[in-house]
Design a protein around this motif. Structure first.
Motif, PDB file in Angstrom:
ATOM      1  N   SER A  62     109.258  64.447   9.271  1.00  0.00           N
ATOM      2  CA  SER A  62     107.920  63.952   8.951  1.00  0.00           C
ATOM      3  C   SER A  62     107.484  64.227   7.509  1.00  0.00           C
ATOM      4  O   SER A  62     106.516  63.634   7.038  1.00  0.00           O
ATOM      5  N   VAL A  63     108.182  65.130   6.800  1.00  0.00           N
ATOM      6  CA  VAL A  63     107.793  65.443   5.422  1.00  0.00           C
ATOM      7  C   VAL A  63     108.837  65.022   4.401  1.00  0.00           C
ATOM      8  O   VAL A  63     108.615  65.170   3.186  1.00  0.00           O
ATOM      9  N   LYS A  64     109.958  64.504   4.859  1.00  0.00           N
ATOM     10  CA  LYS A  64     111.009  64.098   3.926  1.00  0.00           C
ATOM     11  C   LYS A  64     110.491  63.040   2.958  1.00  0.00           C
ATOM     12  O   LYS A  64     109.830  62.085   3.357  1.00  0.00           O
ATOM     13  N   GLY A  65     110.790  63.262   1.680  1.00  0.00           N
ATOM     14  CA  GLY A  65     110.331  62.333   0.661  1.00  0.00           C
ATOM     15  C   GLY A  65     108.949  62.630   0.128  1.00  0.00           C
ATOM     16  O   GLY A  65     108.524  62.033  -0.875  1.00  0.00           O
ATOM     17  N   ARG A  66     108.228  63.535   0.799  1.00  0.00           N
ATOM     18  CA  ARG A  66     106.871  63.865   0.356  1.00  0.00           C
ATOM     19  C   ARG A  66     106.762  65.325  -0.082  1.00  0.00           C
ATOM     20  O   ARG A  66     105.991  65.642  -0.975  1.00  0.00           O
ATOM     21  N   PHE A  67     107.493  66.210   0.570  1.00  0.00           N
ATOM     22  CA  PHE A  67     107.437  67.644   0.265  1.00  0.00           C
ATOM     23  C   PHE A  67     108.722  68.074  -0.427  1.00  0.00           C
ATOM     24  O   PHE A  67     109.805  67.561  -0.128  1.00  0.00           O
ATOM     25  N   THR A  68     108.600  69.049  -1.311  1.00  0.00           N
ATOM     26  CA  THR A  68     109.755  69.608  -1.994  1.00  0.00           C
ATOM     27  C   THR A  68     109.664  71.126  -1.982  1.00  0.00           C
ATOM     28  O   THR A  68     108.677  71.693  -2.462  1.00  0.00           O
ATOM     29  N   SER A  79     108.254  78.111  -3.107  1.00  0.00           N
ATOM     30  CA  SER A  79     107.121  77.209  -3.267  1.00  0.00           C
ATOM     31  C   SER A  79     107.332  75.943  -2.445  1.00  0.00           C
ATOM     32  O   SER A  79     108.464  75.594  -2.095  1.00  0.00           O
ATOM     33  N   LEU A  80     106.237  75.283  -2.153  1.00  0.00           N
ATOM     34  CA  LEU A  80     106.286  74.018  -1.428  1.00  0.00           C
ATOM     35  C   LEU A  80     105.345  73.048  -2.136  1.00  0.00           C
ATOM     36  O   LEU A  80     104.122  73.237  -2.101  1.00  0.00           O
ATOM     37  N   GLN A  81     105.914  72.059  -2.782  1.00  0.00           N
ATOM     38  CA  GLN A  81     105.125  71.001  -3.407  1.00  0.00           C
ATOM     39  C   GLN A  81     104.895  69.919  -2.369  1.00  0.00           C
ATOM     40  O   GLN A  81     105.852  69.358  -1.848  1.00  0.00           O
ATOM     41  N   MET A  82     103.634  69.648  -2.094  1.00  0.00           N
ATOM     42  CA  MET A  82     103.293  68.689  -1.054  1.00  0.00           C
ATOM     43  C   MET A  82     102.559  67.511  -1.694  1.00  0.00           C
ATOM     44  O   MET A  82     101.464  67.681  -2.248  1.00  0.00           O
ATOM     45  N   ASP A  83     103.173  66.358  -1.642  1.00  0.00           N
ATOM     46  CA  ASP A  83     102.594  65.135  -2.204  1.00  0.00           C
ATOM     47  C   ASP A  83     102.318  64.130  -1.087  1.00  0.00           C
ATOM     48  O   ASP A  83     102.838  64.255   0.019  1.00  0.00           O
ATOM     49  N   SER A  84     101.516  63.134  -1.414  1.00  0.00           N
ATOM     50  CA  SER A  84     101.186  62.081  -0.437  1.00  0.00           C
ATOM     51  C   SER A  84     100.749  62.682   0.886  1.00  0.00           C
ATOM     52  O   SER A  84     101.223  62.273   1.955  1.00  0.00           O
ATOM     53  N   LEU A  85      99.861  63.633   0.813  1.00  0.00           N
ATOM     54  CA  LEU A  85      99.432  64.344   2.019  1.00  0.00           C
ATOM     55  C   LEU A  85      98.701  63.433   2.982  1.00  0.00           C
ATOM     56  O   LEU A  85      97.973  62.505   2.571  1.00  0.00           O
ATOM     57  N   LYS A  86      98.914  63.700   4.275  1.00  0.00           N
ATOM     58  CA  LYS A  86      98.307  62.929   5.347  1.00  0.00           C
ATOM     59  C   LYS A  86      97.444  63.850   6.209  1.00  0.00           C
ATOM     60  O   LYS A  86      97.677  65.064   6.250  1.00  0.00           O
TER      61      LYS A  86
END
Length: 125
Positions: A62-68, A79-86
Protein backbone atom coordinates in the motif's frame (compact mmCIF):
# COMPACT_ATOMS: atom_id res chain seq x y z
CA UNK A 1 19.43 0.40 28.10
CA UNK A 2 18.42 1.27 24.59
CA UNK A 3 16.01 3.99 23.52
CA UNK A 4 14.35 4.68 20.20
CA UNK A 5 12.89 8.16 19.81
CA UNK A 6 10.70 9.11 16.87
CA UNK A 7 10.02 12.59 15.54
CA UNK A 8 8.37 14.25 12.59
CA UNK A 9 4.72 13.30 12.86
CA UNK A 10 1.89 15.74 12.43
CA UNK A 11 -1.19 16.75 10.48
CA UNK A 12 -0.99 17.01 6.71
CA UNK A 13 -3.48 17.35 3.88
CA UNK A 14 -4.02 14.52 1.39
CA UNK A 15 -1.26 14.55 -1.22
CA UNK A 16 1.17 16.13 1.20
CA UNK A 17 4.45 14.88 2.59
CA UNK A 18 5.99 14.15 5.97
CA UNK A 19 9.36 12.84 7.04
CA UNK A 20 9.66 10.67 10.12
CA UNK A 21 12.96 10.14 11.88
CA UNK A 22 14.04 7.74 14.60
CA UNK A 23 17.25 7.81 16.60
CA UNK A 24 18.57 4.88 18.60
CA UNK A 25 20.75 5.53 21.63
CA UNK A 26 22.21 3.68 24.58
CA UNK A 27 24.18 0.46 24.78
CA UNK A 28 24.45 -0.32 21.06
CA UNK A 29 26.99 -2.73 19.60
CA UNK A 30 25.37 -3.05 16.22
CA UNK A 31 21.95 -2.86 14.58
CA UNK A 32 20.44 -5.35 12.16
CA UNK A 33 17.14 -4.52 10.52
CA UNK A 34 15.38 -1.24 11.24
CA UNK A 35 11.85 -0.45 10.28
CA UNK A 36 8.60 1.42 10.62
CA UNK A 37 5.27 0.00 11.65
CA UNK A 38 1.92 1.70 12.07
CA UNK A 39 -1.31 1.16 13.92
CA UNK A 40 -4.55 2.81 12.94
CA UNK A 41 -7.48 3.09 15.36
CA UNK A 42 -9.21 -0.25 15.74
CA UNK A 43 -6.63 -2.08 13.64
CA UNK A 44 -3.63 -4.25 14.32
CA UNK A 45 -0.11 -2.92 14.03
CA UNK A 46 1.24 -3.51 10.54
CA UNK A 47 4.65 -3.37 8.93
CA UNK A 48 5.20 -0.34 6.71
CA UNK A 49 8.84 -0.66 5.63
CA UNK A 50 12.10 -2.26 6.72
CA UNK A 51 15.73 -1.78 5.80
CA UNK A 52 18.68 -4.06 6.46
CA UNK A 53 22.10 -2.88 7.61
CA UNK A 54 23.20 -3.29 4.01
CA UNK A 55 20.44 -1.08 2.70
CA UNK A 56 18.02 -3.66 1.30
CA UNK A 57 14.45 -2.38 1.64
CA UNK A 58 11.01 -3.90 1.89
CA UNK A 59 7.63 -2.15 1.76
CA UNK A 60 4.03 -3.07 2.32
CA UNK A 61 2.21 -2.92 -1.03
CA UNK A 62 0.00 0.00 0.00
CA UNK A 63 2.98 2.39 0.35
CA UNK A 64 5.19 1.25 -2.52
CA UNK A 65 6.12 4.16 -4.73
CA UNK A 66 5.05 6.71 -2.12
CA UNK A 67 7.24 6.01 0.94
CA UNK A 68 11.01 5.72 1.10
CA UNK A 69 12.92 4.27 4.03
CA UNK A 70 16.57 5.11 4.63
CA UNK A 71 19.11 4.79 7.43
CA UNK A 72 22.40 6.23 8.60
CA UNK A 73 24.42 3.44 10.18
CA UNK A 74 26.98 5.85 11.62
CA UNK A 75 24.29 7.79 13.48
CA UNK A 76 22.01 4.85 14.31
CA UNK A 77 19.05 6.55 12.68
CA UNK A 78 16.28 5.49 10.34
CA UNK A 79 13.95 7.77 8.42
CA UNK A 80 10.73 7.40 6.48
CA UNK A 81 9.93 9.88 3.73
CA UNK A 82 6.21 9.79 3.10
CA UNK A 83 4.88 11.42 -0.06
CA UNK A 84 1.44 11.49 -1.68
CA UNK A 85 -0.12 10.83 1.69
CA UNK A 86 -3.65 9.47 1.85
CA UNK A 87 -6.23 9.55 4.64
CA UNK A 88 -5.75 5.81 5.06
CA UNK A 89 -2.13 6.47 6.07
CA UNK A 90 -3.43 8.02 9.30
CA UNK A 91 -1.98 6.05 12.20
CA UNK A 92 0.56 6.05 14.98
CA UNK A 93 3.91 5.21 13.45
CA UNK A 94 6.42 3.19 15.45
CA UNK A 95 10.14 2.78 14.90
CA UNK A 96 11.63 -0.68 15.37
CA UNK A 97 15.21 -1.93 15.44
CA UNK A 98 16.98 -5.23 16.12
CA UNK A 99 19.92 -4.21 18.31
CA UNK A 100 22.93 -5.98 19.77
CA UNK A 101 23.51 -4.68 23.29
CA UNK A 102 26.92 -6.28 23.94
CA UNK A 103 29.85 -7.74 22.02
CA UNK A 104 28.87 -11.16 23.39
CA UNK A 105 25.34 -10.91 22.01
CA UNK A 106 26.69 -9.65 18.73
CA UNK A 107 29.12 -12.57 18.45
CA UNK A 108 26.27 -14.93 19.30
CA UNK A 109 23.97 -13.31 16.76
CA UNK A 110 21.39 -12.48 19.42
CA UNK A 111 19.71 -9.15 18.80
CA UNK A 112 16.87 -7.68 20.85
CA UNK A 113 13.83 -6.04 19.30
CA UNK A 114 13.31 -2.47 20.47
CA UNK A 115 10.42 -0.08 19.84
CA UNK A 116 9.89 3.63 20.01
CA UNK A 117 6.85 5.15 21.69
CA UNK A 118 5.29 6.20 18.42
CA UNK A 119 4.48 9.40 16.59
CA UNK A 120 1.05 10.38 15.30
CA UNK A 121 0.48 10.95 11.59
CA UNK A 122 -2.88 12.37 10.55
CA UNK A 123 -3.86 12.90 6.93
CA UNK A 124 -6.98 15.00 6.57
CA UNK A 125 -8.37 17.95 4.70
Amino acid sequence: QVQLVESGGGLVQPGGSLRLSCAASGSIFGINDMGWYRQAPGKQRELVATITSGGRTNYVDSVKGRFTISRDNAKNTVSLQMDSLKPEDTAIYYCNADIYTSYYRRNQGVAGAYWGRGTQVAVSS
